[in-house]
Motif scaffolding. Structure first.
Motif, short mmCIF file in Angstrom:
data_model
loop_
_atom_site.label_atom_id
_atom_site.label_comp_id
_atom_site.label_asym_id
_atom_site.label_seq_id
_atom_site.Cartn_x
_atom_site.Cartn_y
_atom_site.Cartn_z
N ALA B 71 0.68 -1.21 -0.03
CA ALA B 71 -0.14 -0.07 -0.14
C ALA B 71 0.87 1.27 0.00
CB ALA B 71 -0.93 0.03 1.12
N ILE B 72 2.11 1.21 0.76
CA ILE B 72 2.93 2.24 0.95
C ILE B 72 3.63 2.76 -0.52
CG2 ILE B 72 5.20 3.47 1.69
CD1 ILE B 72 4.45 1.82 4.32
N ALA B 74 2.06 1.75 -3.40
CA ALA B 74 1.17 2.31 -4.42
C ALA B 74 0.76 3.67 -4.00
CB ALA B 74 -0.20 1.27 -4.16
N ALA B 75 0.74 4.13 -2.85
CA ALA B 75 0.43 5.44 -2.53
C ALA B 75 1.62 6.41 -2.75
CB ALA B 75 0.33 5.62 -0.95
N MET B 77 3.60 6.01 -5.75
CA MET B 77 3.50 6.10 -7.14
C MET B 77 2.22 6.91 -7.74
SD MET B 77 5.99 4.39 -8.13
CE MET B 77 6.96 3.32 -7.20
N ALA B 78 1.01 6.91 -6.75
CA ALA B 78 0.04 7.72 -7.13
C ALA B 78 0.19 9.26 -7.00
CB ALA B 78 -1.17 7.38 -6.19
N ARG B 79 1.52 9.59 -6.11
CA ARG B 79 1.92 10.97 -6.10
C ARG B 79 3.29 11.28 -6.27
NH1 ARG B 79 -2.69 12.19 -6.41
NH2 ARG B 79 -4.31 12.88 -4.79
N LEU B 80 3.83 10.43 -7.28
CA LEU B 80 5.27 10.40 -7.39
C LEU B 80 5.87 11.74 -7.71
CD1 LEU B 80 7.66 8.58 -7.43
CD2 LEU B 80 7.19 8.07 -9.81
N LEU B 316 5.31 3.36 -15.71
CA LEU B 316 4.11 4.12 -14.71
C LEU B 316 3.16 4.23 -15.47
CD1 LEU B 316 3.87 5.17 -11.81
CD2 LEU B 316 4.35 7.36 -12.95
N ARG B 322 2.76 -1.19 -13.83
CA ARG B 322 3.26 -0.28 -13.01
C ARG B 322 3.66 -0.68 -11.68
NH1 ARG B 322 -1.72 3.80 -12.05
NH2 ARG B 322 -1.10 4.31 -14.14
#
Lengths: 207, 486
Positions: B71-72, B74-75, B77-80, B316, B322
């Motif tokens: 989860a960390i 994934a989080a 990458m969502a705000r890379l 990504l 990704r």
């Protein structure tokens, strides 16, 4: 377009506008019910598993136990001038005649046979000592170049696991986590102690 | 979503080590004939599998840590973009300099310029996958700068003029006797009585590198983690060569893939538990160094951080693929993979071998440049089970196979066969007729449960490496109809 702008633009193109980050469930263990005595036993067991030597002592017997540790690490009859201590190490812990790290060029520290420091935190479950560059732990080169490292750990510095340890540390400090003597698993994936860092690690556990 | 449509460039050709010079099946066939290689790999991987299983089994909350790690990432990458900017700001505040590199060639040029600016003609290196990926040593050498690899396994590979074959232990394909032979041949001051005892070999490496550490002006490292909110970088290692490089030289240059960061300091509590247990099978690795910019009187006075894309943003862009950017390079998937265990790492061509390499390399380069890698797997799923951040490698393999198939412009015999099958399966009358027709196969089987591998082409392409069961006398639906006939 600079490389910076281009890489950032690529990321934004790749992700698109709609990208909610997922929830992070931190339901792993972050604290521990074990008593101090139990944690000290676990820490000792883990350190010995890494082939470090652990000597337990009472608060009033640190100097004598440090001397015993140096006997074990360097052989009896060691020269006190070949031992260097962290600058903030309490006076009563130091062997008489030991040198203090005075900020000389780091490479010169390689001439000493042994280093004596305190620690910032110790992690029981992983057998880890954390040095934080403070006067008690000393700078990073100090605990690296001499071949024998003696660390004094006080019971109050011992925590159960990694999560608890990180809350006690300052991320801005130069941190070194030490778990046993230098080692390698590069030959047939078997662990062998002793490569570039100190080949001998001795821990004086004060409780 | 496809890579091509968005126009995000993949890792360029002609620089670095992400592409092999021949397809996997061809390289694997040769590796399989090397009995010594198979013995070395079998021994090493079974040792590490047992160690990993023991220390992972010890943690009652392993699955919770694994889910949190996933989860960390994934989080992250969502705000890379935001996390990278935060990292840049914190590193700069603390006296570091941040550089951005679109690809391998640009990263090599930046590092070469930085080393030249110091006037040094040699550097010491901490083992780093990123610098292997971009071929940094060759780029430095071309500029007259010698790079000394200091990790024991990297040193063995460098001295033996060999190629790395494992993410964690690049010399895993060599046994102790072979390592001794390399040291005797290449180390000028080595004791001629050196035995093949691992401790003696480690001591020879210590003696070989000691003076180089003490005189080095510049070090180059990778990074295992970077913390966006604090600007802290982390290198996880065993031997102390990393500490030497990160502490003694005046200038430190760190090359890091943009995916290596985590948002918060607290996130390290998860990864510092997941990584050592998954990689070397230890409760904790001997040394972890964490530094934030520069610290007066302790370590390098100059710090450069090079952030590397080289196909990561293209990766990504693929919503399924990704997930490979979550990888923390532990190599647990290599050690459990039945394919890797037999072929070794060289067969994969790229510096990233094994299951993770089979999904990472084709995405960094574009699938067509590593088209055989997504097929280098039996899809058994062992890699997914051990992955500390739960990357679903089998699903991504299948996804990349589909991408490769869709990219084909010429019809293959396999495609023709599957087109015919699809037609038959979409019409019940045709399907029943086809099933009846397969019964002819029983003639070829002559009573054996498996058809012979030596069918005529093009069927032999399929049966060469796969068992084709003899068609049954009666299909399931026929049996059902017979037994339930009123």
């Amino acid at each position: 377009m600079t490389a910076r702008d281009e890489v950032l633009a690529r990321i934004r193109t790749a992700l698109g506008p709609d990208r909610p980050p997922p929830e992070i469930a931190r339901d792993y263990r972050t604290t521990d019910e074990r008593t101090v005595a139990e944690l000290l036993a676990v820490l000792t067991d883990r350190l010995e598993d890494y082939r470090a030597t652990v000597l337990r002592c009472a608060p009033d017997a640190v100097a004598a136990t440090v001397a015993a540790a140096l006997d074990a690490g360097l052989g009896a009859g060691w020269d006190p001038a070949s031992v260097v201590t962290a600058p903030g190490l309490p006076g009563p812990w130091r062997p008489g005649g030991a040198a203090e790290d005075d900020g000389r060029p780091a490479a010169e520290l390689a001439a000493f046979a042994a280093t004596l420091t305190g620690v910032a935190v110790a992690i029981a479950e992983t057998g880890t000592l954390v040095l934080d560059g403070s006067p008690l732990s000393g700078r990073r080169a100090l605990s690296l170049l001499p071949d024998c490292l003696v660390c004094v750990v006080e019971a109050g510095q011992v925590v159960s696991g990694v999560p608890e340890a990180l809350t006690r540390l300052d991320p801005a400090a130069p941190l070194t986590m030490v778990s046993g003597p230098s080692a390698t698993s590069d030959i047939e994936l078997n662990r062998v102690e002793g490569v570039h860092g100190p080949r001998t690690l001795l821990v004086v556990l004060v409780a | 979503m496809s890579h091509v449509f968005l126009g995000i460039p993949t890792a360029p050709r002609g620089v670095g080590h992400l592409r092999g010079d021949r397809p996997f099946p061809e390289a694997a066939r040769e590796a399989l004939r090397d009995g010594q290689l198979r013995a070395n790999l079998g021994h090493a991987t079974s040792t590490i599998r047992a160690k990993r299983a023991a220390v992972v089994g010890e943690l009652p909350d392993w699955e919770q840590l694994r889910a949190a790690g996933r989860a960390i990432k994934a989080a992250t990458m969502a705000r890379l973009d935001e996390h990278l900017l935060e990292l840049e700001a914190r590193v700069t505040e603390r006296g570091g300099t941040v550089h951005w590199a679109r690809d391998a060639a640009e990263a090599n040029a930046i590092v070469t310029r930085l080393v030249r600016d110091t006037g040094a003609d040699e550097v010491v290196k901490v083992k780093s996958m990123a610098t292997q990926e971009i071929g940094l040593n060759e780029a430095l050498e071309a500029a007259g700068i010698h790079a000394w690899e200091t990790d024991l396994a990297e040193l063995i590979v460098q001295l033996g003029e060999d190629r790395p074959s494992h993410i964690l232990v690049p010399a895993i394909h060599k046994n102790r006797a072979e390592i001794r032979e390399i040291f005797l041949r290449t180390m000028p001051d080595v004791d001629p009585h050196l035995t093949d005892e691992p401790r003696q070999l480690a001591m020879a490496a210590r003696a070989h590198l000691r003076e180089r550490f003490l005189r080095a002006k510049v070090a180059i490292s990778g990074a295992n983690f970077a913390v966006a909110e604090t600007g802290t970088l982390a290198v996880v290692e065993s031997e102390g060569n990393g500490r030497m490089c990160l502490t003694l030289p005046q200038t430190l240059i760190t090359v890091m893939g943009i995916e290596k960061l985590v948002p918060t300091w607290r996130d390290l509590e998860v990864f510092l538990q997941l990584l050592p247990r998954s990689s070397t099978g230890e409760r904790m690795n001997p040394y972890t160094s964490l530094w934030t910019g520069v610290t007066d009187g302790d370590g390098p006075s100059e710090f450069h951080l090079v952030l590397l894309d080289n196909g990561r943003t293209a990766t990504l862009a693929d919503e399924v693929g990704r997930e490979v950017l979550h990888c923390i390079r532990c190599s647990a998937c290599l050690n459990v993979c039945p394919v890797y265990e037999r072929t070794g790492g060289h067969a994969y061509g790229s510096v990233y071998p094994g299951p993770i390499g089979a999904v990472l390399s084709p995405q960094l380069t574009g699938v067509e440049d590593n088209a055989s890698l997504p097929y280098a797997s039996s899809l058994c799923g062992a890699c997914y089970d051990v992955c500390p951040v739960a990357i679903d490698i089998p699903s991504i393999l299948v996804h990349l196979r589909a991408e490769h198939v869709e990219a084909q412009t010429r019809l293959t015999p396999e495609a023709v066969a599957f087109k015919a099958l699809a037609k038959a399966m979409s019409n019940s009358r045709l399907w029943r007729t086809a099933q009846k027709a397969t019964r002819l196969g029983r003639l070829l089987a002559r009573g054996r449960p498996i058809l012979p591998a030596t069918l005529p082409p093009p069927a032999s392409q399929w049966t060469f490496s796969r068992d084709l069961p003899t068609p049954p006398k009666e299909t399931f639906s026929e049996a059902w109809a017979r037994e339930h006939r009123r």
